[in-house]
Motif scaffolding. Structure first.
Motif, PDB file in Angstrom:
ATOM      1  N   HIS A  73       0.827  -1.218   0.000  1.00 13.10           N
ATOM      2  CA  HIS A  73       0.000   0.000   0.000  1.00 13.10           C
ATOM      3  C   HIS A  73       0.856   1.261   0.000  1.00 13.10           C
ATOM      4  O   HIS A  73       0.494   2.277   0.594  1.00 13.10           O
ATOM      5  N   SER A  84       2.949   4.469  -1.854  1.00 13.25           N
ATOM      6  CA  SER A  84       2.474   5.468  -2.815  1.00 13.25           C
ATOM      7  C   SER A  84       3.015   5.198  -4.219  1.00 13.25           C
ATOM      8  O   SER A  84       2.803   5.996  -5.123  1.00 13.25           O
ATOM      9  N   ARG A 106       2.711   4.062  -7.640  1.00 16.56           N
ATOM     10  CA  ARG A 106       1.471   3.865  -8.402  1.00 16.56           C
ATOM     11  C   ARG A 106       1.417   2.488  -9.068  1.00 16.56           C
ATOM     12  O   ARG A 106       0.340   1.938  -9.275  1.00 16.56           O
ATOM     13  N   ASN A 117       2.658  -0.326  -7.779  1.00 15.44           N
ATOM     14  CA  ASN A 117       2.273  -1.252  -6.716  1.00 15.44           C
ATOM     15  C   ASN A 117       0.779  -1.125  -6.410  1.00 15.44           C
ATOM     16  O   ASN A 117       0.083  -2.134  -6.207  1.00 15.44           O
ATOM     17  N   GLN A 118       0.284   0.089  -6.396  1.00 13.93           N
ATOM     18  CA  GLN A 118      -1.138   0.307  -6.155  1.00 13.93           C
ATOM     19  C   GLN A 118      -1.979  -0.326  -7.263  1.00 13.93           C
ATOM     20  O   GLN A 118      -3.025  -0.927  -7.004  1.00 13.93           O
ATOM     21  N   LYS A 119      -1.514  -0.198  -8.495  1.00 13.45           N
ATOM     22  CA  LYS A 119      -2.257  -0.770  -9.613  1.00 13.45           C
ATOM     23  C   LYS A 119      -2.251  -2.290  -9.544  1.00 13.45           C
ATOM     24  O   LYS A 119      -3.281  -2.940  -9.800  1.00 13.45           O
ATOM     25  N   ASP A 140      -2.146  -4.083  -6.918  1.00 16.77           N
ATOM     26  CA  ASP A 140      -3.083  -4.444  -5.852  1.00 16.77           C
ATOM     27  C   ASP A 140      -4.525  -4.406  -6.379  1.00 16.77           C
ATOM     28  O   ASP A 140      -5.319  -5.313  -6.120  1.00 16.77           O
ATOM     29  N   GLN A 141      -4.874  -3.381  -7.119  1.00 10.20           N
ATOM     30  CA  GLN A 141      -6.223  -3.276  -7.702  1.00 10.20           C
ATOM     31  C   GLN A 141      -6.500  -4.426  -8.668  1.00 10.20           C
ATOM     32  O   GLN A 141      -7.589  -5.018  -8.665  1.00 10.20           O
TER      33      GLN A 141
END
Length: 301
Positions: free
Chosen positions: A159, A161, A163, A165-167, A169-170
């Motif tokens: 989690h 910042s 982007r 890694n965030q993508k 996860d989604q």
């Protein structure tokens, strides 16, 4: 010389430098309960001939009845497999190294052990206990060898910042919602006769005889053995506690059945060493019971 790519979500965000001549893969695994299923997310990142970053997102169909470590491993495996696509997603001339970022300590910390220790020790640890998910670890090393170049697996904070890694996860969460693929490990699950959960060490292994009800069995292919999850049916303080143990293929046990067994005396490598008898404990659905691969017919008693 092409400039390195940068990933930045905002002026205050984590910044990751993507080195030249390197394919960068961000991976993540996800799990959802009731019913238990999981998914994987992959973000492939590379620098094109013009020095600009390109991306490829992947959120394939998820898997039923899996664990989060399996999904974290599977995400790395499938991420590396993207490099073998025909026609190539990333032209081979653009990279000489692969760098994988994931937020799973299980993958990052054990990658070196799998490569240099477990694979040399027949997929067992120093205590002789079988390594979980040996099939997946073995597949990962096979793919790395096929690539024929350096592969790094590095940690990125969950989690964060970042982007990418965030993508990832989604994408993993979306994959889990589309779970249609079968479980990754051959096995069977039957009705559990206990409300308790599996906790390491709650069932001691002291060479004792004990009555157990087997509700889950899996084949551990690299070690050539079976692994069973069970609940204790013997009266006493251990009643309904849930345990986990391996058994050699000649130890005949079926899921959904109750047995009087003998355990070994090794807490580090818990094993069912002998089946003394099968116990009739209520109605069992014989038509649903299946034998694990490698298990032979019951021996005459």
């Amino acid at each position: 010389m092409r400039p390195a790519c940068r990933t930045a979500a905002s002026s205050l965000s984590y910044v990751e430098i993507h080195p030249e001549n390197t394919v960068v893969i961000y991976t993540d695994g996800s799990q959802k309960p009731k019913p238990r299923r999981g998914g994987i997310g992959i973000v492939l990142c590379w620098t094109n001939d013009d020095g600009n970053e390109e991306e490829r997102w992947e959120s394939p169909l998820g898997y039923r009845g899996v664990t989060i470590p399996q999904m974290e491993l599977k995400a790395v495996i499938e991420g590396l497999k993207l490099l073998f696509k025909k026609p190539p997603i990333v032209p081979p001339r653009l990279y000489r190294k692969v760098r994988v970022f994931c937020d799973a300590n299980y993958v990052v910390e054990n990658y070196g052990r799998a490569k240099f220790q477990w694979s040399q020790n027949k997929w067992r640890n120093r205590d002789g206990a079988p390594i979980e998910n040996g099939d997946l670890w073995r597949e990962l090393l096979k793919i790395e060898k096929k690539l024929g170049m350096r592969v790094e697996i590095l940690k990125v904070e969950a989690h964060s910042s970042n982007r990418h890694n965030q993508k990832a996860d989604q994408l993993a969460k979306a994959s889990a919602e589309m779970a249609q693929e079968p479980p990754l490990v051959p096995g069977r699950v039957r009705r559990k006769r206990s409300s308790k959960r599996l906790r390491k060490g709650t069932v001691p292994f002291e060479g004792q005889e004990i009555t157990i009800h087997v509700h889950k069995g899996e084949l551990m292919r690299p070690q050539g053995i079976n692994q069973f999850e069970f609940s204790v049916r013997s009266p006493g303080p251990l009643f309904e506690e849930v345990g986990l143990a391996t058994a050699r293929p000649e130890i005949y046990i079926r899921e959904g059945h109750t047995y009087r067994v003998r355990l070994n005396e090794d807490e580090g490598n818990p094993e069912i060493v002998e089946v003394l008898l099968e116990v009739v404990e209520g109605d069992e659905d014989e038509g649903q019971a299946t034998w694990l691969e490698g298990a032979g017919p019951p021996s005459a008693r």
